[in-house]
Design a protein around this motif. Structure first.
Motif, PDB file in Angstrom:
ATOM      1  N   ARG A 298     -10.464  20.434  34.118  1.00 39.36           N
ATOM      2  CA  ARG A 298     -10.348  20.347  35.569  1.00 39.36           C
ATOM      3  C   ARG A 298      -9.840  18.984  36.004  1.00 39.36           C
ATOM      4  N   SER A 299      -9.241  18.979  37.185  1.00 39.68           N
ATOM      5  CA  SER A 299      -8.860  17.747  37.893  1.00 39.68           C
ATOM      6  C   SER A 299      -7.730  16.994  37.224  1.00 39.68           C
ATOM      7  N   ARG A 300      -7.015  17.602  36.279  1.00 39.48           N
ATOM      8  CA  ARG A 300      -5.972  16.879  35.557  1.00 39.48           C
ATOM      9  C   ARG A 300      -4.707  16.702  36.385  1.00 39.48           C
ATOM     10  N   PHE A 301      -4.447  17.621  37.284  1.00 40.55           N
ATOM     11  CA  PHE A 301      -3.194  17.562  38.038  1.00 40.55           C
ATOM     12  C   PHE A 301      -3.459  17.692  39.536  1.00 40.55           C
ATOM     13  N   PRO A 302      -4.064  16.662  40.148  1.00 43.19           N
ATOM     14  CA  PRO A 302      -4.356  16.743  41.586  1.00 43.19           C
ATOM     15  C   PRO A 302      -3.095  16.841  42.435  1.00 43.19           C
ATOM     16  N   GLU A 303      -1.971  16.424  41.871  1.00 35.63           N
ATOM     17  CA  GLU A 303      -0.731  16.462  42.636  1.00 35.63           C
ATOM     18  C   GLU A 303      -0.123  17.867  42.695  1.00 35.63           C
ATOM     19  N   LYS A 304      -0.563  18.748  41.830  1.00 33.53           N
ATOM     20  CA  LYS A 304       0.017  20.093  41.778  1.00 33.53           C
ATOM     21  C   LYS A 304      -0.794  21.066  42.626  1.00 33.53           C
TER      22      LYS A 304
END
Length: 574
Positions: A298-304
């Motif tokens: 979780r939370s690896r790609f906040p920009e996506k």
């Protein structure tokens, strides 16, 4: 010394001699204290042979929520003539006597059985219990199965029965899964019931060998980072007690296959001490978003993230976008995928006749209307049949549903689902259920985020462990500073000093100004926790009186059962 032959008790019970009762329940919800059993299905097996089956509908003593009927296909009419639980329970307890119980997410099913026993004055069953979820996580890798859902495992082991949320069918599928898992466990030298139960919780040799990695970690709140021999970050976590949390990775309590795999690669644990638990949680999110460790899910790609946008055209439409802009448009989200955003868009179209075409429309546009106009789903502004003023009413209705009151969408989609359920078109109704859940959850989330990200500065405090206060400065939904005020200290100079040293935050466009949605939600959870006190609020902090949160609460209450396929971002409501 002469060899001593062990007793049969010491050898354990061979799995081929164990009688298993694999069972599954269907219920009206996820809370045993409030909800009731609607169906019981069980299969008794030994040595791969089916010895018997137990299956019955159960009258829950009240109406079954429509969305539960959509999920299971069990309706009020089906259970009208069924026996009540006080009639069914004695027969079921007799069926499981002397057997080892097996269930998928066994905690859920056993809680309902124990609750039924308690309400009727029966002692709770003391049968050994095997949970196929725990066993699957022990013997299967993430590459083999992405999750431990029953449907996923049934496909992996090529079960002859497809799970369908009916008790006996799911129990039969779980039998095939159990046999497949036991076969896998055999390669780990697991041959007895006792070995099977201990195997699930036993630490691996790598876990035992690397316990020393926790020795230098302090007893303090903060963030820990597992790294390999090259210094690459493998996994990031947070805890209020770093030493205890890191130690737990090297014990039998850590059973997740991917984490055990990670421990085999890790060579060091780095830590960052934080002032407060909230600071640790926020720092964890920021570090994961920056480093993107491969073992964090979780939370690896906040920009996506994806947004649903009500455009600012003369005749606005709903568009799925990846970027927030300061363009005066209304946004809904964030969503984890385009599919979820499209679900919410379709739900909103069910209530509001916005145009669905993508071509620009001006006051001079004249082209043939599409089939949606013939269906009464669009006023055909492209043909000039709806004026800009008339269309603006629809756009305002959509804007209100997104930002203030989701009732129109909730009522429209619910009415359609009811019609489909009456016609027993459950598959179509379940699709609408998913769409409604996606819209309501997104609207509730956005309204919560927007409320706090409008505030230039908010200072709040909560009691600190051992006395004193945890103080946090929040600016536009972003954590700008954290500190612990000692017991007995005067709050005014401490708060003034903390705010003066806090990070400067510049707001951005849209409902999420200066931080990821996850960070702001962490802050909101803390603000809503017991004992938190507001010290200073620069502006107004409020939610819409008719906001989507009240509808979301109904969705969350109706579907709390683990391993039920959530409707992408939630499950239906009652």
């Amino acid at each position: 010394m002469d060899p001593v032959q062990g007793t049969l008790d010491e050898l354990g019970t061979p799995l081929s001699d164990v009688t298993f009762v694999v069972f599954d329940l269907e219920t009206t919800g996820g809370a045993p204290a409030e909800d009731a059993i609607t169906e019981i299905g069980a299969v008794k097996v030994r040595a791969g042979e089916v010895l018997g089956e137990f299956s019955t509908l159960v009258d829950p003593g009240g109406p079954i929520p429509p969305f539960i009927s959509v999920l299971t296909g069990i309706t009020d009419a089906m259970v009208m003539a069924a026996p009540r639980i006080d009639v069914v329970l004695p027969s079921f307890l007799e069926f499981i006597r002397g057997a080892t119980l097996v269930a998928h997410n066994a905690g859920f099913d056993t809680r309902f059985v124990k609750a039924a026993c308690a309400s009727l004055g029966y002692p709770p069953p003391v049968n050994p219990v095997v949970d196929t979820v725990d066993l699957a996580r022990r013997v299967l890798t993430r590459d083999e199965t992405p999750n431990a859902k029953l449907s996923t495992l049934a496909r992996f082991f090529r079960s002859s029965t497809e799970p369908c949320h009916r008790a006996l069918q799911d129990a039969r599928a779980t039998v095939d899964v159990l046999h497949g898992l036991i076969e896998r466990a055999g390669s780990f030298q697991v041959h007895t019931l006792e070995e099977l139960k201990s195997f699930v919780r036993a630490p691996t040799p790598e876990q035992q060998r690397k316990r020393h990695l926790a020795e230098s970690v302090p007893h303090a709140p903060g963030v820990y980072l597992f790294e390999d021999e090259r210094g690459e970050v493998l996994y990031i976590g947070k805890s209020t007690n770093l030493r205890n949390r890191v130690r737990s990775y090297f014990t039998a309590s850590e059973t997740r296959p991917r984490i055990r795999e990670m421990i085999g690669i890790a060579e060091r644990v780095r830590h960052i001490v934080c002032s407060t638990a909230l600071e640790a949680e926020v720092r964890e999110l920021r570090l994961i978003g920056g480093a993107k460790p491969r073992y964090n899910r979780r939370s690896r790609f906040p920009e996506k993230v994806i947004w649903l946008k009500l455009t600012t055209d003369l005749f606005p439409r709903l568009s799925i976008v990846r970027e927030l802009k300061d363009d005066g448009a209304t946004y809904l989200g964030p969503f984890g995928s385009s599919r979820l955003a499209d679900d919410a868009r379709i739900a909103l179209h069910e209530a509001v006749p916005l145009r669905q075409c993508t071509q620009p429309i001006t006051l001079r546009t004249r082209r043939a209307a599409c089939v949606l106009h013939e269906m009464g789903r669009c006023g055909a502004p492209c043909e000039g049949k709806t004026s800009q003023e008339e269309y603006a009413v629809h756009a305002e209705s959509a804007r209100r549903a997104m930002t203030l009151d989701a009732s129109a969408v909730f009522s429209a989609v619910s009415a359609r689902m009811e019609r489909l359920s009456v016609e027993q078109r459950y598959e179509e109704a379940s699709i609408d259920r998913d769409r409604l859940a996606a819209f309501v959850r997104a609207a509730a989330r956005m309204q919560r985020l927007s409320a706090i990200t409008r505030i230039p500065q908010l200072v709040a405090a909560s009691p600190a462990f051992g006395g004193g206060w945890d103080i946090h400065v929040i600016r536009y939904g972003r954590l700008a500073a954290a500190g612990v005020m000692p017991k007995g200290a005067h709050p005014t100079p401490f708060v003034a000093s903390l705010t003066a040293a806090a990070e400067s935050v510049i707001p951005g466009p849209g409902p999420v100004h200066a931080a990821s949605a996850e960070e702001t939600e962490c802050i909101l959870r803390w603000l809503e926790s017991p004992g938190v006190r507001l010290v200073e609020v620069d502006g107004e902090w409020s939610l819409p009186a008719q906001g989507a949160a009240r509808h979301k609460a109904r969705i969350d209450l109706a579907y709390q059962r683990p391993d039920r396929p959530r409707p992408r971002e939630g499950r239906p409501l009652r």
